[in-house]
Design a protein around this motif. Structure first.
Motif, short mmCIF file in Angstrom:
data_model
loop_
_atom_site.label_atom_id
_atom_site.label_comp_id
_atom_site.label_asym_id
_atom_site.label_seq_id
_atom_site.Cartn_x
_atom_site.Cartn_y
_atom_site.Cartn_z
N GLN A 163 0.81 -1.21 0.00
CA GLN A 163 0.00 0.00 0.00
C GLN A 163 0.85 1.27 0.00
OE1 GLN A 163 -0.38 -2.55 2.07
NE2 GLN A 163 -2.47 -3.31 1.81
N LEU A 164 2.18 1.10 0.13
CA LEU A 164 3.05 2.27 0.02
C LEU A 164 2.79 2.98 -1.31
CD1 LEU A 164 5.49 3.92 1.13
CD2 LEU A 164 6.96 2.36 -0.16
N ARG A 165 2.46 2.21 -2.34
CA ARG A 165 2.15 2.79 -3.64
C ARG A 165 0.99 3.78 -3.54
NH1 ARG A 165 -1.68 1.82 -7.32
NH2 ARG A 165 -1.23 2.32 -9.52
N GLU A 166 -0.05 3.41 -2.78
CA GLU A 166 -1.22 4.28 -2.62
C GLU A 166 -0.86 5.52 -1.81
OE1 GLU A 166 -4.85 2.19 -1.44
OE2 GLU A 166 -3.80 0.32 -1.89
N LEU A 167 0.03 5.36 -0.84
CA LEU A 167 0.47 6.50 -0.05
C LEU A 167 1.20 7.51 -0.94
CD1 LEU A 167 0.40 7.24 3.04
CD2 LEU A 167 2.77 6.45 3.13
#
Length: 225
Positions: free
Chosen positions: A180-184
């Motif tokens: 979810q780092l991508r979404e952050l």
């Protein structure tokens, strides 16, 4: 030289003939992080057959993009030539473009220290950093640990054995994240939402600095359907 020949007189064609073979740009990507031994490149690109890695390195050397140099205590390493380093803006731009189509990780997808370093460099907003106090982010993603220091429009990242929490920095935060780092980074998930959902865990330092992280690292989200 790369074997592929498109038979057209064009700069794009010539570029593809030099770095368009499979794995070539990923070798360049990892060398943009720093010089690497053959074994480092093989470990970072675990699925590349050894004969293909050898062939690509020979082709990149013949094209004047890569050279072998002796380094004390390391032996011979591969590094980009000045001509090869001119690919940095190309690789970063390609990463920004590809980010929009990444979606969720596929089964077996790996994240390496070099790939995550280049992802951070791709997402880094130098102008925002120039307006922001120096900050150190220690990031854990699976087995990868990186320390990124953003200051005065510059981003310095160390990983692997060099990665250790910075000392003496008043603005520092250490956190662990998942895919979810991508979404952050895309701004579709806020730091508060990431923490509440368990997608991100603050391990040390000031959790409020996660908001600064999202202001210093940003990429556009998914391609519209």
């Amino acid at each position: 030289m790369a074997a592929r020949n498109y038979g057209q007189y064009c700069g794009v064609v010539r570029a593809l003939e030099l770095v368009g073979e499979r794995w070539a740009l990923l070798i360049v990507r990892d060398l943009l992080v720093g010089p690497r031994r053959y074994s480092d490149l093989k470990n970072g690109l675990s699925r590349i057959p050894t004969n293909i890695l050898s062939d690509r390195l020979k082709e990149l050397q013949a094209a004047g993009l890569v050279r072998r140099v002796p380094v004390p205590r390391c032996g011979l390493v591969y590094e980009l030539t000045p001509y090869g380093r001119e690919l940095e803006d190309v690789v970063l731009a390609l990463g920004r473009w590809g980010f929009k189509a990444m979606g969720e990780p596929r089964e077996g997808d790996e994240v390496t220290a070099d790939s995550l370093t280049m992802a951070l460099r791709t997402a880094f907003d130098a102008e925002a950093s120039a307006r922001t106090p120096a900050t150190v982010f220690t990031l854990h993603l699976g087995d990868v640990t990186l320390v990124a220091r953003a200051a005065e429009g510059r981003l310095d990242v160390v990983g692997g054995a060099e990665a250790q929490a910075a000392s003496g920095e008043s603005d520092a935060v250490e956190f662990a994240a998942g895919p979810q780092l991508r979404e952050l980074i895309a701004g579709t998930l806020s730091p508060d939402e990431a923490q509440h959902s368990g997608a991100l865990h603050v391990l040390d330092g000031d959790a409020r600095l996660l908001e600064r992280f999202t202001s210093l690292f940003h990429l556009d989200g998914a391609v519209a359907a």
